[in-house]
Motif scaffolding. Structure first.
Motif, mmCIF file in Angstrom:
data_model
loop_
_atom_site.group_PDB
_atom_site.id
_atom_site.type_symbol
_atom_site.label_atom_id
_atom_site.label_comp_id
_atom_site.label_asym_id
_atom_site.label_seq_id
_atom_site.Cartn_x
_atom_site.Cartn_y
_atom_site.Cartn_z
ATOM 1 N N GLU A 203 -0.232 16.441 -3.850
ATOM 2 C CA GLU A 203 1.103 16.502 -4.443
ATOM 3 C C GLU A 203 1.442 15.224 -5.201
ATOM 4 O OE1 GLU A 203 3.665 17.246 -1.128
ATOM 5 O OE2 GLU A 203 3.402 19.424 -1.247
ATOM 6 N N ALA A 204 0.902 14.112 -4.751
ATOM 7 C CA ALA A 204 1.137 12.832 -5.414
ATOM 8 C C ALA A 204 0.017 11.885 -5.032
ATOM 9 C CB ALA A 204 2.494 12.241 -5.017
ATOM 10 N N VAL A 205 -0.244 10.943 -5.935
ATOM 11 C CA VAL A 205 -1.321 9.983 -5.724
ATOM 12 C C VAL A 205 -0.810 8.591 -6.095
ATOM 13 C CG1 VAL A 205 -3.633 9.244 -6.418
ATOM 14 C CG2 VAL A 205 -3.112 11.688 -6.203
ATOM 15 N N VAL A 206 -1.104 7.619 -5.224
ATOM 16 C CA VAL A 206 -0.843 6.207 -5.534
ATOM 17 C C VAL A 206 -2.154 5.458 -5.321
ATOM 18 C CG1 VAL A 206 0.433 4.110 -4.948
ATOM 19 C CG2 VAL A 206 1.574 6.341 -4.834
ATOM 20 N N CYS A 207 -2.639 4.830 -6.382
ATOM 21 C CA CYS A 207 -3.884 4.076 -6.299
ATOM 22 C C CYS A 207 -3.622 2.661 -6.799
ATOM 23 C CB CYS A 207 -4.979 4.743 -7.137
ATOM 24 S SG CYS A 207 -6.591 3.918 -6.983
ATOM 25 N N LEU A 208 -3.807 1.680 -5.922
ATOM 26 C CA LEU A 208 -3.548 0.278 -6.250
ATOM 27 C C LEU A 208 -4.855 -0.495 -6.222
ATOM 28 C CD1 LEU A 208 -0.370 -0.323 -4.036
ATOM 29 C CD2 LEU A 208 -0.471 0.405 -6.433
ATOM 30 N N ALA A 209 -4.969 -1.455 -7.124
ATOM 31 C CA ALA A 209 -6.163 -2.296 -7.187
ATOM 32 C C ALA A 209 -5.737 -3.743 -7.382
ATOM 33 C CB ALA A 209 -7.073 -1.849 -8.327
ATOM 34 N N GLY A 210 -6.449 -4.646 -6.738
ATOM 35 C CA GLY A 210 -6.149 -6.072 -6.874
ATOM 36 C C GLY A 210 -6.084 -6.746 -5.523
ATOM 37 N N ALA A 211 -5.486 -7.917 -5.503
ATOM 38 C CA ALA A 211 -5.367 -8.672 -4.261
ATOM 39 C C ALA A 211 -4.434 -7.960 -3.298
ATOM 40 C CB ALA A 211 -4.861 -10.086 -4.552
#
Length: 581
Positions: A203-211
């Protein structure tokens, strides 16, 4: 096998034609419209399908059959780059997350990942994950240590498969699946590609990259026509993470997330980090108190053990008897070595010693008034601290009355401390030795209190702050209890106890009459610093001051030589008062 994005698109078009040809088939639910990734982005094989028989057929680049045409796009699978990772994630019906990681390590290099199994979830809670059913194919090994899942991989291709428990939680009408698909790598990941599949469409996606703690989005996180979520991240620096969170409809799978409170109580829970800190503290405290016990035991033996005989009266040529102090120690040094500080009594004893040695003399100028008279200038026989006392007392004047005497005791104290260190009776200045380490201990305890508060309110492991507090207080306490004397200083203390015994037991009758005045005088400064003046002078009450051929005490000028014991005691009180001003 890896394929281009055009293949699924063609398959989707074919399915649409079949649907038109068969109108009786039930209408399928529509798929959310998502932007299509560029044709150059590679895809992954469907998660859960078996790997090729040789494990990594898809890692072998396809050699072109003919010369390259600049206008013709490349065909065939894109090869897996060194220091790149392929990840397939599948949410099982029981809520576990099946993960398969394909890692390609460059020749003669290694890659190690330390994936955290405990991450902050807000509201004073940590989200905790567990790893099970680990399988490794290739050149690598894994282990779970504390709150980390460690993968140590050697050169070449390695596949690591495992299951994650704790990835699914129920949140406000839906389910949330969270896992850091990349985190804790010790080298830069040049290319990361991941696929995610679940029993229901996201239904929803959150993808984070980094420190850790940043909210920068991933390079790409898109769902294709087959409802497979695909993530691409290029150039992930060492130590940074790719954190994937996917929302699924409520009740899709079993929720198994686990949360630990890390509030004020949880912050003081015993963790691997705080356990290491506590263990180090215990070892340091044991070592410190053992050192303190040994040092204080050595000093206790010097102060309370049996007193060995000390020969202080020497017989020279012609049978004359003279006094010689142990280890050449001077009266002012005796007090400093015994009580580890310079005080007025040490300076008073030094003034008397300078008079006995003919550098100055004491003159009675009235019933209760005295003056110090210059006799000889200071020479090389005097120590630095004795010269400092001489200058402070007389300066350039030929005489000074006690009423007018003004002495900078601080300058004398500095010279005395320097002298006892130079003679190796102390390793460091005894006044600085304790105060410096006590100050360090107090500052360490203050830092520990601040660290305890900060850790309790943020990252947890607040026991580490308490380790600093206890360690600092232990250092401050131990510094004040630790003797500053060296082994040589402790030996001298034993000899001084022998000197004290000499002052208490020696009778004037055992000394030749002609030598009694000299023995009385040369021993008197030591009696001053050790508090034995009254008893020592009393035993010489019948002294014939003219027995040595000169009338009276040679360094003490008085009109009433018979009253010397009483007059000298009064002089000491007046000199102490003058030096203490």
């Amino acid at each position: 096998m890896l394929a281009k994005w055009g293949i699924p698109a063609a398959a989707l078009a074919a399915c649409a034609l079949v649907g038109l040809a068969h109108p009786a088939v039930a209408e399928q639910p529509t798929v959310p419209v998502v932007p299509s990734p560029p044709s150059t982005v590679p895809t992954l094989k469907w998660p859960g399908q078996p790997l090729p028989s040789n494990d990594f057929d898809d890692l072998n680049p396809t050699k072109p059959s003919g010369p390259a045409d600049e206008d013709t796009p490349p065909t065939g699978p894109r090869p897996l780059l060194p220091e790149s990772v392929n990840i397939a994630l599948k949410v099982e019906r029981d809520g576990s997350l099946s993960v398969t990681e394909q890692v390609f390590v460059q020749a003669r290099k290694t890659m190690t990942r330390r994936a955290p199994l405990r991450i902050q979830a807000g509201d004073d809670r940590d989200r905790v994950f567990t790893i099970r059913d680990v399988r490794v194919t290739g050149n690598g090994r894994t282990e779970v240590t504390g709150d980390q899942f460690v993968m140590a991989l050697g050169e070449g291709a390695t596949t690591v498969s495992y299951k994650v428990d704790g990835a699914v939680t129920d949140v406000a009408g839906h389910q949330e699946v969270r896992w850091q698909v990349a985190s804790g790598w010790d080298t830069k990941v040049r290319l990361l590609r991941a696929s995610f599949i679940a029993p229901a469409r996201p239904e929803a996606v959150v993808c984070l990259a980094g420190a850790f703690g940043t909210d920068s989005p991933c390079g790409s996180a898109l769902a294709d026509s087959s409802q497979v979520l695909r993530v691409v991240q290029e150039g992930l620096p060492a130590g940074q993470r790719v954190d994937l969170t996917v929302n699924l409809p409520a009740g899709t799978v079993g929720a198994n997330a686990r949360f630990d409170d890390v509030g004020t109580a949880g912050a003081f829970a015993l963790t691997a980090a705080s356990g290491v800190g506590l263990g180090a503290l215990v070892l340091l405290l044991i070592g410190g108190f053992l050192l303190l016990w040994l040092a204080r035991g050595r000093d206790a033996r010097a102060l309370a053990g049996d007193v060995a005989p000390v020969e202080l009266l020497m017989t020279g040529d012609g049978g004359r008897v003279a006094f010689a102090s142990p280890d050449g120690v001077l009266p002012g040094q005796v007090g400093t070595v015994v009580d580890e500080r310079v005080d007025v009594a040490d300076v008073t004893a030094t003034v008397v010693d300078l008079a006995v040695r003919n550098y100055l003399s004491v003159r009675e100028t009235g019933p209760n008034t005295w003056a110090l008279m210059r006799r000889n200038p200071p020479d090389a026989s005097l120590t630095d601290y004795e010269r400092a006392v001489y200058r402070q007392v007389l300066g350039d004047a030929p005489e000074v009355s006690l009423a007018a005497l003004r002495v900078d005791i601080g300058a004398v104290r500095e010279a005395m401390y320097t002298d006892v260190v130079k003679r190796e009776w102390f390793a460091r200045r005894p006044d600085h030795d304790r105060s410096l380490w006590s100050l360090v201990g107090v500052l360490l305890a203050v830092v520990g209190i601040a660290a305890t508060v900060v850790l309790a309110l943020t990252a947890g492991h607040a026991l580490l702050g308490l380790v600093l507090v206890v360690g600092g207080l232990g250092l401050a306490f131990g510094a004040r209890m630790m003797p500053a004397r060296t082994r040589r200083g402790s030996v001298l203390v034993q000899q001084i106890r022998g000197l004290l015994n000499y002052l208490r037991t020696t009778e004037a009758g055992t000394i030749p009459a002609a030598d009694r005045e000299m023995v009385l005088s040369r021993s008197l400064p030591y009696a001053v610093v050790l508090g034995e003046v009254e008893g020592w002078v009393r035993r010489f009450a019948d002294l014939d001051a003219a027995a040595d051929g000169t009338p009276g005490i040679y360094w003490y000028e008085t009109d009433t030589p018979a009253e010397f014991p009483a007059r000298f005691a009064a002089f000491l009180l007046a000199l102490d008062a003058a030096l203490g001003r």
